[in-house]
Design a protein around this motif. Structure first.
Motif, PDB file in Angstrom:
ATOM      1  N   VAL A  30       0.771  -1.358   0.062  1.00  0.00           N
ATOM      2  CA  VAL A  30       0.037  -0.013  -0.034  1.00  0.00           C
ATOM      3  C   VAL A  30       0.896   1.289  -0.017  1.00  0.00           C
ATOM      4  O   VAL A  30       0.568   2.189  -0.727  1.00  0.00           O
ATOM      5  N   PRO A  31       1.685   1.264   0.789  1.00  0.00           N
ATOM      6  CA  PRO A  31       2.798   2.645   0.837  1.00  0.00           C
ATOM      7  C   PRO A  31       3.334   2.876  -0.480  1.00  0.00           C
ATOM      8  O   PRO A  31       3.325   4.183  -0.815  1.00  0.00           O
ATOM      9  N   LEU A  32       3.840   1.887  -0.828  1.00  0.00           N
ATOM     10  CA  LEU A  32       4.551   2.223  -2.392  1.00  0.00           C
ATOM     11  C   LEU A  32       3.738   2.368  -3.384  1.00  0.00           C
ATOM     12  O   LEU A  32       3.925   3.463  -3.945  1.00  0.00           O
ATOM     13  N   THR A  33       2.588   1.760  -3.619  1.00  0.00           N
ATOM     14  CA  THR A  33       1.818   2.218  -4.555  1.00  0.00           C
ATOM     15  C   THR A  33       1.242   3.473  -4.533  1.00  0.00           C
ATOM     16  O   THR A  33       0.974   4.102  -5.306  1.00  0.00           O
ATOM     17  N   GLN A  34       0.785   3.943  -2.911  1.00  0.00           N
ATOM     18  CA  GLN A  34       0.352   5.051  -2.764  1.00  0.00           C
ATOM     19  C   GLN A  34       1.378   6.400  -3.403  1.00  0.00           C
ATOM     20  O   GLN A  34       1.233   7.329  -3.858  1.00  0.00           O
ATOM     21  N   ALA A  35       2.687   5.987  -2.982  1.00  0.00           N
ATOM     22  CA  ALA A  35       3.825   6.761  -3.254  1.00  0.00           C
ATOM     23  C   ALA A  35       3.605   7.166  -4.959  1.00  0.00           C
ATOM     24  O   ALA A  35       3.925   8.427  -5.110  1.00  0.00           O
ATOM     25  N   TYR A  36       3.604   6.349  -5.766  1.00  0.00           N
ATOM     26  CA  TYR A  36       3.579   6.412  -7.000  1.00  0.00           C
ATOM     27  C   TYR A  36       2.035   7.372  -7.412  1.00  0.00           C
ATOM     28  O   TYR A  36       2.340   7.985  -8.554  1.00  0.00           O
ATOM     29  N   THR A  37       1.364   7.672  -6.547  1.00  0.00           N
ATOM     30  CA  THR A  37       0.269   8.402  -6.943  1.00  0.00           C
ATOM     31  C   THR A  37       0.518  10.035  -6.656  1.00  0.00           C
ATOM     32  O   THR A  37      -0.621  10.842  -6.886  1.00  0.00           O
ATOM     33  N   MET A  38       1.634  10.450  -5.963  1.00  0.00           N
ATOM     34  CA  MET A  38       1.727  11.704  -5.445  1.00  0.00           C
ATOM     35  C   MET A  38       1.948  12.585  -6.899  1.00  0.00           C
ATOM     36  O   MET A  38       2.454  12.005  -7.820  1.00  0.00           O
ATOM     37  N   ASP A  39       1.867  13.861  -6.671  1.00  0.00           N
ATOM     38  CA  ASP A  39       1.889  14.720  -7.764  1.00  0.00           C
ATOM     39  C   ASP A  39       3.555  14.508  -8.470  1.00  0.00           C
ATOM     40  O   ASP A  39       4.510  14.609  -7.739  1.00  0.00           O
ATOM     41  N   PRO A  40       3.464  14.191  -9.721  1.00  0.00           N
ATOM     42  CA  PRO A  40       4.748  13.864 -10.452  1.00  0.00           C
ATOM     43  C   PRO A  40       5.373  14.956 -10.570  1.00  0.00           C
ATOM     44  O   PRO A  40       6.820  14.860 -10.876  1.00  0.00           O
ATOM     45  N   ALA A  41       4.983  16.043 -10.793  1.00  0.00           N
ATOM     46  CA  ALA A  41       5.910  17.442 -10.730  1.00  0.00           C
ATOM     47  C   ALA A  41       6.604  17.919  -9.430  1.00  0.00           C
ATOM     48  O   ALA A  41       7.832  18.122  -9.449  1.00  0.00           O
ATOM     49  N   TYR A  42       5.812  17.850  -8.418  1.00  0.00           N
ATOM     50  CA  TYR A  42       6.653  18.405  -7.300  1.00  0.00           C
ATOM     51  C   TYR A  42       6.822  17.590  -6.002  1.00  0.00           C
ATOM     52  O   TYR A  42       7.854  17.591  -5.220  1.00  0.00           O
TER      53      TYR A  42
END
Lengths: 381, 149
Positions: free
Chosen positions: A116-128
Motif C-alpha cells: 500500500v505505501p509504495l503504490t500510494q507513493a506513485y500516486t503523488m504529484d509527479p511534478a513536485y
C-alpha cells in the motif's frame, strides 16, 4: 425527491492474506448476499464496482471481476475511488429513475497483493512531490497529526488511548482482520515509530476483503426488506491534490461534505442529532481531526473526548464502534464497509458492538493523500 | 505567459505487486494439453461448455465442476494475416492468427493457422484440427497450431 434505501449489505471476514483469489472472494460474497436477501442477479438493474486499476495492478480491472457479481450482459460501471463513492453513484443512478436497484461492491487485496505505501507513493504529484520523494500518505497523515497534537496539546498517551478504543471495538467485530486482545496504551506507545508522531500501531489494517450493498428506490424497498435504511443526506467534496495548497487541520473538503449532507438530511445540530459515526480513518490520528471537521465534537476537544469516553460505545457519539479501518482496511472497500457497519447498527444487527437506540448515523469515506477527497452520508432507520 | 512543457523522468517499481490468480481453469486446460486432450467445464444448468473451463458459470452465476473433453476438430471462426508486428514493422514471413470453435465447445480457442500457401484463399468456416507439439509438458504452448483439414 425520490428516496433511496439500503436494503441489503454484507462483508467478508477480512484477512491479511486471503487463501483465494479476488474473483472468488467477490463471487462468494455476492452470491451469499443474494441468498440472504432471497433475490437473484436478475433483481439487480445496475452493478457498480469500486476498484482502482492502480491498486488492482492491471488496467480496466473490472473486466475480470464484474462477471463474478452477476453483471454478465448487464449494465455495469466502475468507480475508481472508495466504495462509498460507488454507493453515491448508485444512489444517483436510482434517482435518475432509470434504475430501481443497484448492487455496489468494493474489494481489495491490499493485505497481500500490493504494498500500500509504495503504490500510494506513485500516486503523488509527479511534478513536485514524486521527484524529491518528500511526502507520502503516511507522512502526510503525520504532518496533520503532529500539527493537531501541538495545537491542542493532544498527547502521545491520548492518541494511544484512542487507538486502544478502536482496537477493543475491532476485537469484538467478527469481520476484523486485526485482533489484539492484549491492546494497551503501553503497547501502542512501545510500537515502532514510523513518521513522528505516527507509530505502526496507529496505522489501519490493510487487508484482503470485500463489502457489497444493495440500494433500492423507495417504491421497491419493501419488496426486499422490512428494515430499509434511508440515505437522507449526501455530500462529496474534493480539495486540491497538492498538499502545499491545503490546510491539513481545517479539512475544508470534509467539513463542506458534512455540511451538505446535514443540510440535505435536515440536521441542524449534529452533536445532538447524530447517534454514531463510522469514519474512514487510515490512521488513528485522523479521528480527532475528522470528527471535529464534521462538527461531531468541539474543535480541539479530543483530549476530553478521549478522557470522558465520549467516542466509545455508550458515549455521546460513538465513533467507529466497529473498530473502523484499524480493524480492517481493504482499500476501496473501506468506506463502503462504514456504510454497512452503520446500517448494521441502525438495524440492530451489530452484535457485541451494538449501540442502543441508534437511529441516525453519519458515514464517511476518503481518498487521496491526507484525505484530499471526502464523502459523507447521513443514514436513518 | 508561455505554453512550455517539461519532461520528467519517472519509474515504477513493478515488484510492488504480486498476483494471486484463480488456477482451476488454467490447471485443467494444461493438464489436458499434456495428454494431448482439450478439456473444459460444462454448466450443468444451462449446458454451456467453457474452454478453458472456469469453476463457475457466468450466465447462471453458479459453481460448475463437470469436466468435459471436446473434439480436436472444429471450425475456423475468424482470422487475420499478421503482415506487421506490434510496432508496425512489416514481417518477413506473414502468419495467420485465428479463433477456432472446436466441436462441442461454446468457447473459441486462439492459435496460429497452418496448411495454407496463399492467404487469400483462406476462408472463415473452413474445417481445422489441433496439431500438438511432439513433446507436451503441460503448458499453453503444447498446442502447436491449427491445421486446415
Amino acid at each position: 425527491m425520490e428516496k433511496v434505501a439500503l436494503v441489503g449489505y454484507k462483508q467478508t471476514k477480512h484477512t491479511f492474506e486471503s487463501p483465494v483469489a479476488r474473483e472468488r472472494i467477490i463471487y462468494e460474497l455476492v452470491k451469499s448476499l443474494y441468498k440472504d436477501m432471497g433475490i437473484t442477479k436478475d433483481d439487480i438493474d445496475t452493478f457498480i464496482l469500486a476498484s482502482n486499476d492502480f491498486t488492482d495492478g492491471r488496467t480496466i480491472s473490472e473486466v475480470f471481476t464484474v462477471p463474478r457479481i452477476g453483471a454478465y450482459m448487464k449494465d455495469e460501471t466502475k468507480v475508481e475511488a472508495d466504495g462509498l463513492n460507488a454507493a453515491l453513484y448508485a444512489y444517483m443512478r436510482i434517482l435518475s429513475g432509470l434504475y430501481n436497484t443497484a448492487l455496489v461492491i468494493g474489494f481489495s487485496m491490499s493485505g497481500s497483493e500490493f504494498r500500500v505505501p509504495l503504490t500510494q507513493a506513485y500516486t503523488m504529484d509527479p511534478a513536485y512531490e514524486r521527484p524529491r520523494a518528500l511526502i507520502n500518505y503516511y507522512s502526510a497523515a503525520a504532518l496533520q497529526a503532529g500539527a493537531y497534537m501541538k495545537k491542542y496539546r493532544f498527547t502521545e498517551e491520548d492518541l494511544a488511548a484512542l487507538t486502544v478504543k478502536n482496537l477493543e471495538n475491532a476485537n469484538n467485530n467478527p469481520y476484523s482482520a486485526r485482533k489484539e486482545p492484549d491492546a494497551s496504551v503501553d503497547k501502542v506507545l512501545g510500537s515502532k515509530l514510523l513518521y513522528t508522531p505516527i507509530r505502526q500501531a496507529h496505522v489501519s489494517a490493510y487487508a484482503d476483503g470485500a463489502c457489497a450493498v444493495v440500494l433500492s428506490s423507495k417504491k421497491m424497498a419493501r419488496k426486499f426488506t422490512d428494515k430499509p435504511v434511508w440515505i437522507d443526506g449526501v455530500g462529496h467534496l474534493m480539495d486540491t491534490y497538492y498538499i502545499g495548497d491545503r490546510d491539513l487541520l481545517k479539512m475544508d473538503s470534509l467539513a463542506g461534505a458534512a455540511k451538505k449532507a446535514y443540510k440535505m438530511a435536515g440536521i441542524k445540530n449534529p452533536r445532538k442529532e447524530i447517534d454514531l459515526a463510522e469514519l474512514h480513518t487510515n490512521f488513528a490520528s485522523e479521528e480527532p481531526v475528522f470528527t471535529e471537521a464534521m462538527g461531531l465534537f468541539k474543535p480541539g476537544s479530543a483530549k476530553d473526548v478521549v478522557k470522558n469516553g465520549e467516542s466509545r460505545i455508550g458515549g455521546s457519539i460513538p465513533v467507529n464502534p466497529s473498530g473502523g479501518p484499524l480493524g480492517a482496511n481493504p482499500v476501496n472497500a473501506t468506506g463502503l464497509i462504514r456504510l454497512a457497519e452503520a446500517s448494521a447498527q441502525l438495524r440492530k444487527e451489530a452484535g457485541k458492538n451494538q449501540i442502543k437506540g441508534a437511529k441516525t448515523a453519519v458515514v464517511h469515506a476518503q481518498d487521496g493523500p491526507g484525505a484530499q477527497s471526502n464523502t459523507v452520508f447521513v443514514i436513518r432507520r | 505567459m508561455t505554453q512550455e512543457t517539461r519532461t520528467i523522468e519517472s519509474t515504477w517499481d513493478l515488484t510492488a505487486y504480486q498476483f494471486k490468480i484463480e488456477a482451476d481453469a488454467l490447471n485443467l486446460f494444461i493438464k489436458g494439453t499434456k495428454d494431448k486432450k482439450i478439456l473444459g467445464r460444462k454448466c450443468h444448468q444451462c449446458g454451456t461448455v467453457y474452454v478453458p473451463g472456469p469453476t463457475y458459470c457466468r450466465k447462471c452465476l453458479i459453481d460448475i465442476d463437470q469436466v468435459v473433453e471436446v473434439s480436436q476438430e472444429g471450425v475456423l471462426d475468424a482470422f487475420t494475416v499478421n503482415l506487421a508486428d506490434v510496432r508496425g514493422i512489416p514481417v518477413e514471413n506473414p502468419f495467420i492468427t485465428c479463433t477456432v470453435k472446436l466441436d462441442g465447445s461454446d468457447s473459441f480457442l486462439m492459435g496460429t493457422l497452418e496448411g495454407w500457401t496463399e492467404w487469400h484463399s483462406v476462408r472463415e468456416g473452413m474445417r481445422v484440427k489441433v496439431v500438438w507439439k511432439d513433446t507436451t509438458s503441460g503448458a499453453l504452448a503444447d498446442l502447436s497450431h491449427f491445421q486446415l483439414i
